[in-house]
Design a protein around this motif. Structure first.
Motif, short mmCIF file in Angstrom:
data_model
loop_
_atom_site.label_atom_id
_atom_site.label_comp_id
_atom_site.label_asym_id
_atom_site.label_seq_id
_atom_site.Cartn_x
_atom_site.Cartn_y
_atom_site.Cartn_z
N UNK A 29 -88.24 -39.10 18.04
CA UNK A 29 -86.84 -38.66 18.09
C UNK A 29 -86.51 -37.86 19.35
N UNK A 30 -87.00 -38.35 20.48
CA UNK A 30 -86.70 -37.71 21.77
C UNK A 30 -85.35 -38.14 22.34
N UNK A 31 -84.88 -39.34 22.00
CA UNK A 31 -83.71 -39.91 22.64
C UNK A 31 -82.52 -39.90 21.68
N UNK A 32 -81.43 -39.26 22.13
CA UNK A 32 -80.19 -39.16 21.34
C UNK A 32 -79.03 -39.41 22.29
N UNK A 33 -78.86 -40.63 22.77
CA UNK A 33 -77.80 -40.91 23.74
C UNK A 33 -76.41 -40.69 23.17
#
Length: 335
Positions: A29-33
């Motif tokens: 869950x590192x990427x939250x564009x």
């Protein structure tokens, strides 16, 4: 790791920590564009962590990014974030899903593992289910229940080993996928609130749940951008997108933006906020809050037939398209 020597002199190696054989994208869950929180919503969709679909199924929930304390040891592999789904009004089948591109990606024995904590639905458990969607023109979809699990206020690792239905005799159409779903059970229609905190989601071939292998964040971002890309102007000034050509005084066509990676399919792209075309003298030629990005490819965004509220352009002249502050263009090729 272990090596087994057989009587015929051959040996078999069991490598328990293989470099990134994870079928799941954005499992830490590192990427939250899109956003680091969905806000309170009732509609299902991709609204928070990249690649994770939130299925509301009649529930009201908020999905958000939560940060681990630096140096924590409760969850291994040094994750920075975990996903929290807070169902304030629950319902059966509400939960999180990920669709793995191409149904044949997951064949043979596989193991799904993840770390969880939280508060359980009123029925006491969450469900873990898998789905095989054979795509448009393909065989009828299949699903199976891998089991249930409970949660508490402490992080615990959950592991499920399974073998999906063989593809023998099946027809695979276009846009097929394999899906994992972690959700309130279908048989539990209670609406009591619950919270699911989840981290380090991994789906790998074989019977063992190996340690989560962190990859470079740039690699993780590129994997996510195959399915969704967001170009956001978060500065206090305008930013330039691309150069187009006027074919009337207020209409133009041309190239808007190259995409950072080749997308899974030709994306659907939309503008949120405001953009300007410009005249040869450096003035804004009106503005538009919708941009007909209708000539896209898997590698670029382009337009044909946009009109503006002003008619200050000159037929045949070039125009630079600019994106105003706090505006963005998003391109989606999600499954």
């Amino acid at each position: 790791d272990a090596i087994t020597l057989a009587s015929d002199g051959t040996c078999t190696g069991n490598i328990t920590n293989r470099p990134n054989y994870n079928r799941i994208i954005n499992g830490q869950f590192d990427i939250w564009q899109r956003a680091t929180t969905s806000g309170s919503v009732t509609a299902s969709g991709y609204n928070s962590a990249d690649r994770w679909y939130i299925n509301q199924s009649g529930a009201t929930s908020t999905t958000s990014r939560q940060a681990f304390t630096v140096g924590q040891t409760d969850v291994p592999s040094n994750p920075r974030y975990y996903l929290r789904m807070n169902a304030t009004t629950a319902n059966n089948n509400a939960g999180i899903e990920q669709r793995v591109e191409d149904v044949d990606t997951v064949q043979g024995e596989h193991t799904l593992s993840f770390w969880v904590k939280g508060t359980a639905p009123a029925g006491g458990n969450f469900d873990v289910r898998i789905f095989q969607n054979f795509g448009s023109g393909g065989s009828t979809s299949t699903e199976a229940n891998l089991g249930t699990f409970s949660v508490s206020g402490s992080w615990v690792k959950k592991t499920f080993t399974f073998t999906p239905t063989s593809l023998s005799g099946k027809t695979v159409g276009t846009n097929s996928y394999f899906q994992i779903s972690i959700r309130q059970p279908d048989s539990d229609s209670t609406t009591t609130a619950w919270i699911l905190d989840i981290a380090n989601v991994k789906l790998e071939a074989g019977s063992k749940a190996t340690d989560y292998q962190k990859i470079n964040i740039a690699q993780e971002l590129a994997l996510c951008q195959r399915y969704y890309y967001r170009l956001e102007n978060d500065s206090s000034t305008t930013c330039h997108l691309g150069t187009c050509q006027y074919y009337t005084t207020n209409a133009f066509f041309g190239h808007i933006k190259d995409l950072p990676v080749k997308m899974r399919a030709i994306p659907t792209a939309t503008l949120s906020g405001t953009a300007h075309p410009w005249t040869a003298t450096g003035g804004a030629n009106g503005s538009f809050t919708s941009l007909a990005l209708n000539k896209n490819t898997k590698t670029s965004l382009a337009t044909n037939g946009n009109t503006t509220s002003s008619s200050s352009g000159s037929t045949g002249n070039a125009t630079v398209i600019t994106l105003l502050s706090d505006s963005y263009i998003e391109a989606s090729a999600e499954l």
